[in-house]
Design a protein around this motif. Structure first.
Motif, PDB file in Angstrom:
ATOM      1  N   ALA A  45       0.839  -1.206   0.000  1.00 11.57           N
ATOM      2  CA  ALA A  45       0.000   0.000   0.000  1.00 11.57           C
ATOM      3  C   ALA A  45       0.871   1.253   0.000  1.00 11.57           C
ATOM      4  O   ALA A  45       2.020   1.213   0.433  1.00 11.57           O
ATOM      5  CB  ALA A  45      -0.899   0.001   1.230  1.00 11.57           C
ATOM      6  N   SER A  46       0.307   2.358  -0.470  1.00 11.22           N
ATOM      7  CA  SER A  46       1.017   3.630  -0.457  1.00 11.22           C
ATOM      8  C   SER A  46       0.959   4.238   0.935  1.00 11.22           C
ATOM      9  O   SER A  46      -0.096   4.237   1.567  1.00 11.22           O
ATOM     10  CB  SER A  46       0.371   4.604  -1.444  1.00 11.22           C
ATOM     11  OG  SER A  46       0.821   5.914  -1.178  1.00 11.22           O
ATOM     12  N   VAL A  47       2.090   4.766   1.410  1.00 12.67           N
ATOM     13  CA  VAL A  47       2.091   5.413   2.725  1.00 12.67           C
ATOM     14  C   VAL A  47       1.222   6.661   2.718  1.00 12.67           C
ATOM     15  O   VAL A  47       0.771   7.111   3.757  1.00 12.67           O
ATOM     16  CB  VAL A  47       3.522   5.817   3.167  1.00 12.67           C
ATOM     17  CG1 VAL A  47       4.343   4.580   3.462  1.00 12.67           C
ATOM     18  CG2 VAL A  47       4.203   6.686   2.129  1.00 12.67           C
ATOM     19  N   LEU A  48       0.959   7.215   1.520  1.00 11.05           N
ATOM     20  CA  LEU A  48       0.179   8.447   1.440  1.00 11.05           C
ATOM     21  C   LEU A  48      -1.269   8.249   1.874  1.00 11.05           C
ATOM     22  O   LEU A  48      -1.957   9.192   2.252  1.00 11.05           O
ATOM     23  CB  LEU A  48       0.216   9.015   0.022  1.00 11.05           C
ATOM     24  CG  LEU A  48       1.597   9.485  -0.426  1.00 11.05           C
ATOM     25  CD1 LEU A  48       1.567   9.948  -1.865  1.00 11.05           C
ATOM     26  CD2 LEU A  48       2.111  10.588   0.476  1.00 11.05           C
ATOM     27  N   ALA A  49      -1.727   6.991   1.826  1.00 14.63           N
ATOM     28  CA  ALA A  49      -3.109   6.722   2.229  1.00 14.63           C
ATOM     29  C   ALA A  49      -3.324   7.045   3.702  1.00 14.63           C
ATOM     30  O   ALA A  49      -4.433   7.398   4.102  1.00 14.63           O
ATOM     31  CB  ALA A  49      -3.453   5.259   1.950  1.00 14.63           C
ATOM     32  N   ALA A  50      -2.273   6.939   4.491  1.00 16.12           N
ATOM     33  CA  ALA A  50      -2.404   7.205   5.934  1.00 16.12           C
ATOM     34  C   ALA A  50      -1.161   7.950   6.399  1.00 16.12           C
ATOM     35  O   ALA A  50      -0.234   7.345   6.921  1.00 16.12           O
ATOM     36  CB  ALA A  50      -2.576   5.899   6.700  1.00 16.12           C
TER      37      ALA A  50
END
Ligand SMILES: Nc1nc2c(c(=O)[nH]1)N[C@H]1C(S)=C(S)[C@@H](COP(=O)(O)O)O[C@H]1N2
Ligand SMILES: [Mo]
Length: 412
Positions: A45-50
């Protein structure tokens, strides 16, 4: 520092431990390559999601456990899940909470701290003002005086976990300003001997604190484990009094008044006093005495026979922990546990002892000694001395019963 016996390595993985769990990785046989699980085959997953992270969803059971009051639903206590934690630091999202009137949402831009009373120059500080002072960071435990409600046996449940028995206890690295530095700025008048600290919550919780403590090691804390305080811990500013009962560590701190005598506030007359056997109440018993608890194995766990590391926490408001002894036979014999560095003043200390459980029913206990030589009392000695109407500062040796089937429960 004392060390426990060396670990018998050859037997470590026999009996009690399982080599491969269930699921994708379990297909492997020793010597053959591990199966490639789905999470290795695709981008993560992208860290930008959280942008602000949270624990793995697989750890969702590791949470605080609330205890609400039926009369005032907002007056909440939330216990730290000590049995699931490692080392000595309490993650900020798991720090215990004791709010007398809920958690206020304080705007740091509008928040002010006033320091007045017996001072040369009364001053009002903004958060920016306080952040310009020299800062200090220190690791300290915080414990509610009402932690471990074991004075009267009637209400105790055998099914309690370490979270239930000792969870009004946490430990963090607190950063802030030395109260002594702020008091130097306002100038303490001769004759001042106490200060009153007041919170900005709807409880306006107020406590009197000896000036001696304020000048010694008190901190006006604005950060907790590297980030600003959590709202529940008193954002944007709290009083931190190392080793003193939780209640005196005023959250959402907005006022400090200096005077020559204590103020006899509600929290130091009707509450937070110790009723003595002769019917009189002792006030201002601030310091949390030497105490310990085994967190693994502990209540609610089911043990399997074989190797098991006994591990737990020890602390004292009077200084460093000098020694922790563990008994696996109901207190007949004791062995020294190893103390994990760092061992700090008014801070949790992690202790460990390698052990093999052979499948017999027994009682586990830990007994801490602090650097003043104070030893944790037995329950009989403590209750004998304080009488059965005591409410706070219970620090007796705690016992866990291990049944022959491995179930761990509270032993009395
Ligand atoms: N202003 C204010 N300060 C407060 C309280 C409160 O309700 N209001 N609760 C006290 C009590 S009883 C304890 S045990 C500690 C708990 O601190 P924590 O919630 O950060 O763990 O804060 C103390 N400071
Ligand atoms: Mo408390």
């Amino acid at each position: 520092m004392r060390r426990g016996p060396a670990l018998p390595r050859r037997t470590l993985l026999q009996g009690g431990l399982t080599l491969a769990g269930t699921g994708a990785a379990a297909a492997a046989t020793p010597g053959a390559p591990l199966a490639i699980p789905e999470w290795t085959r695709e981008q993560g997953a992208s860290v930008l999601a959280a942008p602000y992270g949270s624990p793995s969803p697989h750890e969702r059971g590791v949470v605080r456990r609330p205890r609400r009051s039926a009369v005032f639903p907002q007056t909440l206590s939330c216990n730290t899940p000590l049995q699931h934690l490692h080392g000595i630091i309490t993650p900020n999202g798991l720090h215990f909470i004791r709010d007398h009137a809920g958690t206020p949402d304080v705007d740091p831009a509008q928040h002010r701290l006033v320091v007045h009373g017996m001072v040369a120059r009364p001053l009002i500080f903004t958060m920016d003002d306080l952040l310009r002072f020299p800062s200090v960071s220190r690791l300290h435990f915080l414990e509610c005086a009402g932690n471990t409600p074991f004075w009267r046996t009637g209400a105790i449940k055998a099914t309690w976990t370490a979270q239930d028995t000792h969870g009004l206890l946490s430990c963090a690295e607190w950063t802030g300003v030395r109260l002594a530095d702020v008091l130097a700025e306002v100038g303490v008048q001769p004759g001042a001997a106490w200060l009153l600290a007041e919170g900005a919550d709807a409880a306006a919780l107020t406590r009197s604190v000896p000036l001696e403590k304020a000048l010694d090691d008190a901190i006006l804390a604005y950060a907790q484990n590297g980030e600003r305080l959590r709202p529940e811990q008193g954002y944007p500013l709290r009083l931190l009094l190392p080793g003193y009962e939780g209640n005196t560590n005023i959250k959402w701190l907005r006022r400090i008044k200096l005077g020559d005598a204590p103020w006899e506030t509600r929290e130091e007359t009707s509450r937070y006093t110790e009723l003595q056997p002769d019917g009189r109440a002792r006030q201002f018993g601030f310091v949390m005495e030497v105490k310990s608890v085994i967190t693994h194995p502990s209540g609610g766990e089911a043990l399997g026979a074989g190797y098991c590391e006994i591990s737990g926490l020890a602390w004292s408001g009077r200084g460093r922990i000098r020694r922790v002894e563990v008994s696996t036979d109901g207190g007949a014999t004791w062995r020294d546990a190893a103390l994990q560095a760092p061992v700090l003043d008014s801070c949790l200390t992690r202790f460990r002892l390698p052990w093999h459980w052979q499948g017999e029913a027994l009682v586990l206990q830990s007994r801490a000694t602090d650097e003043t030589g104070a030893v944790q009392p037995t329950r009989a000695a403590l209750v004998g001395k304080q009488g059965e109407h005591a409410e706070y500062h219970y620090n007796a040796i705690h016992a866990w019963r291990v049944a022959a089937d491995g179930q761990v429960s509270v032993a009395l």
